[in-house]
Design a protein around this motif. Structure first.
Motif, PDB file in Angstrom:
ATOM      1  N   PRO A  75     -26.133  10.433   7.947  1.00  0.00           N
ATOM      2  CA  PRO A  75     -26.652   9.435   8.889  1.00  0.00           C
ATOM      3  C   PRO A  75     -26.907  10.004  10.291  1.00  0.00           C
ATOM      4  N   SER A  76     -26.018  10.862  10.773  1.00  0.00           N
ATOM      5  CA  SER A  76     -26.197  11.437  12.110  1.00  0.00           C
ATOM      6  C   SER A  76     -27.432  12.330  12.164  1.00  0.00           C
ATOM      7  N   THR A  77     -27.692  13.059  11.098  1.00  0.00           N
ATOM      8  CA  THR A  77     -28.891  13.907  11.036  1.00  0.00           C
ATOM      9  C   THR A  77     -30.143  13.048  11.022  1.00  0.00           C
ATOM     10  N   LEU A  78     -30.111  11.967  10.248  1.00  0.00           N
ATOM     11  CA  LEU A  78     -31.258  11.050  10.212  1.00  0.00           C
ATOM     12  C   LEU A  78     -31.512  10.452  11.592  1.00  0.00           C
ATOM     13  N   ALA A  79     -30.437  10.061  12.287  1.00  0.00           N
ATOM     14  CA  ALA A  79     -30.579   9.487  13.629  1.00  0.00           C
ATOM     15  C   ALA A  79     -31.220  10.498  14.575  1.00  0.00           C
ATOM     16  N   ASP A  80     -30.765  11.746  14.513  1.00  0.00           N
ATOM     17  CA  ASP A  80     -31.335  12.794  15.370  1.00  0.00           C
ATOM     18  C   ASP A  80     -32.814  13.010  15.067  1.00  0.00           C
ATOM     19  N   THR A  88     -28.205   2.400  15.841  1.00  0.00           N
ATOM     20  CA  THR A  88     -29.495   1.921  15.337  1.00  0.00           C
ATOM     21  C   THR A  88     -29.709   2.404  13.912  1.00  0.00           C
ATOM     22  N   MET A  89     -29.375   3.663  13.651  1.00  0.00           N
ATOM     23  CA  MET A  89     -29.542   4.197  12.304  1.00  0.00           C
ATOM     24  C   MET A  89     -28.654   3.445  11.324  1.00  0.00           C
ATOM     25  N   THR A  90     -27.436   3.120  11.722  1.00  0.00           N
ATOM     26  CA  THR A  90     -26.543   2.359  10.847  1.00  0.00           C
ATOM     27  C   THR A  90     -27.184   1.033  10.460  1.00  0.00           C
ATOM     28  N   GLY A  91     -27.799   0.354  11.421  1.00  0.00           N
ATOM     29  CA  GLY A  91     -28.480  -0.901  11.128  1.00  0.00           C
ATOM     30  C   GLY A  91     -29.641  -0.710  10.166  1.00  0.00           C
ATOM     31  N   LEU A  92     -30.427   0.335  10.367  1.00  0.00           N
ATOM     32  CA  LEU A  92     -31.539   0.625   9.455  1.00  0.00           C
ATOM     33  C   LEU A  92     -31.023   0.901   8.047  1.00  0.00           C
ATOM     34  N   LEU A  93     -29.975   1.703   7.962  1.00  0.00           N
ATOM     35  CA  LEU A  93     -29.407   2.055   6.655  1.00  0.00           C
ATOM     36  C   LEU A  93     -28.798   0.848   5.959  1.00  0.00           C
ATOM     37  N   ASP A  94     -28.154  -0.034   6.740  1.00  0.00           N
ATOM     38  CA  ASP A  94     -27.594  -1.249   6.143  1.00  0.00           C
ATOM     39  C   ASP A  94     -28.688  -2.066   5.460  1.00  0.00           C
ATOM     40  N   GLY A  95     -29.809  -2.247   6.141  1.00  0.00           N
ATOM     41  CA  GLY A  95     -30.919  -3.003   5.560  1.00  0.00           C
ATOM     42  C   GLY A  95     -31.520  -2.319   4.352  1.00  0.00           C
ATOM     43  N   LEU A  96     -31.707  -1.015   4.440  1.00  0.00           N
ATOM     44  CA  LEU A  96     -32.267  -0.266   3.307  1.00  0.00           C
ATOM     45  C   LEU A  96     -31.332  -0.289   2.109  1.00  0.00           C
ATOM     46  N   LEU A 101     -32.933   0.463  -1.491  1.00  0.00           N
ATOM     47  CA  LEU A 101     -33.850   1.593  -1.290  1.00  0.00           C
ATOM     48  C   LEU A 101     -33.122   2.895  -0.985  1.00  0.00           C
ATOM     49  N   VAL A 102     -31.889   2.791  -0.506  1.00  0.00           N
ATOM     50  CA  VAL A 102     -31.029   3.955  -0.294  1.00  0.00           C
ATOM     51  C   VAL A 102     -29.631   3.597  -0.782  1.00  0.00           C
ATOM     52  N   GLU A 103     -28.828   4.623  -0.965  1.00  0.00           N
ATOM     53  CA  GLU A 103     -27.418   4.388  -1.306  1.00  0.00           C
ATOM     54  C   GLU A 103     -26.550   5.322  -0.485  1.00  0.00           C
ATOM     55  N   ARG A 104     -25.365   4.825  -0.180  1.00  0.00           N
ATOM     56  CA  ARG A 104     -24.380   5.645   0.521  1.00  0.00           C
ATOM     57  C   ARG A 104     -23.540   6.359  -0.530  1.00  0.00           C
ATOM     58  N   ILE A 105     -23.382   7.660  -0.342  1.00  0.00           N
ATOM     59  CA  ILE A 105     -22.572   8.483  -1.240  1.00  0.00           C
ATOM     60  C   ILE A 105     -21.373   8.981  -0.437  1.00  0.00           C
ATOM     61  N   PHE A 106     -20.181   8.552  -0.836  1.00  0.00           N
ATOM     62  CA  PHE A 106     -18.970   8.936  -0.115  1.00  0.00           C
ATOM     63  C   PHE A 106     -18.407  10.231  -0.684  1.00  0.00           C
ATOM     64  N   SER A 115     -23.013  10.506   2.890  1.00  0.00           N
ATOM     65  CA  SER A 115     -24.415  10.913   2.960  1.00  0.00           C
ATOM     66  C   SER A 115     -25.259   9.758   2.428  1.00  0.00           C
ATOM     67  N   ILE A 116     -26.519   9.793   2.768  1.00  0.00           N
ATOM     68  CA  ILE A 116     -27.457   8.741   2.369  1.00  0.00           C
ATOM     69  C   ILE A 116     -28.457   9.354   1.402  1.00  0.00           C
ATOM     70  N   ARG A 117     -28.689   8.670   0.275  1.00  0.00           N
ATOM     71  CA  ARG A 117     -29.623   9.198  -0.715  1.00  0.00           C
ATOM     72  C   ARG A 117     -30.704   8.160  -1.003  1.00  0.00           C
ATOM     73  N   LEU A 118     -31.914   8.648  -1.118  1.00  0.00           N
ATOM     74  CA  LEU A 118     -33.047   7.821  -1.513  1.00  0.00           C
ATOM     75  C   LEU A 118     -32.864   7.431  -2.974  1.00  0.00           C
ATOM     76  N   THR A 119     -32.971   6.150  -3.266  1.00  0.00           N
ATOM     77  CA  THR A 119     -32.823   5.690  -4.654  1.00  0.00           C
ATOM     78  C   THR A 119     -34.181   5.727  -5.362  1.00  0.00           C
ATOM     79  N   ALA A 120     -34.145   5.515  -6.666  1.00  0.00           N
ATOM     80  CA  ALA A 120     -35.392   5.431  -7.440  1.00  0.00           C
ATOM     81  C   ALA A 120     -36.254   4.282  -6.921  1.00  0.00           C
ATOM     82  N   SER A 121     -35.628   3.180  -6.517  1.00  0.00           N
ATOM     83  CA  SER A 121     -36.377   2.050  -5.945  1.00  0.00           C
ATOM     84  C   SER A 121     -37.005   2.426  -4.608  1.00  0.00           C
ATOM     85  N   GLY A 122     -36.273   3.208  -3.826  1.00  0.00           N
ATOM     86  CA  GLY A 122     -36.821   3.683  -2.551  1.00  0.00           C
ATOM     87  C   GLY A 122     -38.017   4.581  -2.763  1.00  0.00           C
ATOM     88  N   GLN A 123     -37.906   5.478  -3.732  1.00  0.00           N
ATOM     89  CA  GLN A 123     -39.031   6.357  -4.058  1.00  0.00           C
ATOM     90  C   GLN A 123     -40.211   5.549  -4.580  1.00  0.00           C
TER      91      GLN A 123
END
Length: 168
Positions: A75-80, A88-96, A101-106, A115-123
């Motif tokens: 998430p920090s890399t995406l924000a940068d 702001t990125m956290t809010g975007l990721l929450d909605g996605l 469209l994305v998933e959080r991988i702990f 980390s945040i991964r693009l899902t098949a639905s996101g693709q």
């Protein structure tokens, strides 16, 4: 954001220049035209993306993830990369994530690390949006040949290198 729809005439700019000797009329005119076109392009992009159920911020996050070999990023890399705050990125990721469209991988060793991964639905959503986006982009830029596009990029690069004049 306020958008200047009525650009000043050369006579109006001359009047300002008489009052403010620092005013460079051609620089002002060029800057205002550039700002106006950038605003119009951003609004047009918003309209295009809304047809596909996306907002610009979310779309850019999906694009950033698709650019990664692993389709994932921190998430920090995406924000940068997006030029937004981490909040702001956290809010975007929450909605996605809510939209699937994305998933959080702990991280298995440290659950605080995610980390945040693009899902098949996101693709699939990108696969729906991108052909329309590229078609519209091609039409928008159709009036410029390759040499003019290269010249435009060079000119924009020169302007970009001096943007900090507003923040110094």
């Amino acid at each position: 954001m306020l958008q200047l729809r009525d650009l000043p005439t050369p006579e109006t700019l001359q009047k300002f220049a008489q009052r403010y000797p620092e005013a460079d009329i051609s620089a002002i005119s060029s800057f205002l035209h550039l700002l106006r076109v950038a605003t119009d392009l951003s609004s047009a992009l918003d309209e295009c993306l809304q047809r596909h159920g996306l907002l610009q911020g979310r779309w850019w996050v999906l694009i950033l993830l698709m650019r990664e070999e692993s389709l994932s990023s921190m998430p920090s890399t995406l924000a940068d990369k997006a030029g937004v705050t981490r909040a702001t990125m956290t809010g975007l990721l929450d909605g996605l994530e809510r939209d699937g469209l994305v998933e959080r991988i702990f991280d298995a060793q440290d659950r605080r690390r995610v980390s945040i991964r693009l899902t098949a639905s996101g693709q699939a959503r990108l696969d729906q949006v991108m052909p329309d986006y590229y078609s519209r982009l091609r039409l928008c830029m159709a009036g410029l040949d390759e040499a003019q596009r290269a010249q435009l990029q060079a000119m924009l690069g020169h302007i970009a290198s001096n943007v900090d004049a507003f923040t110094r």
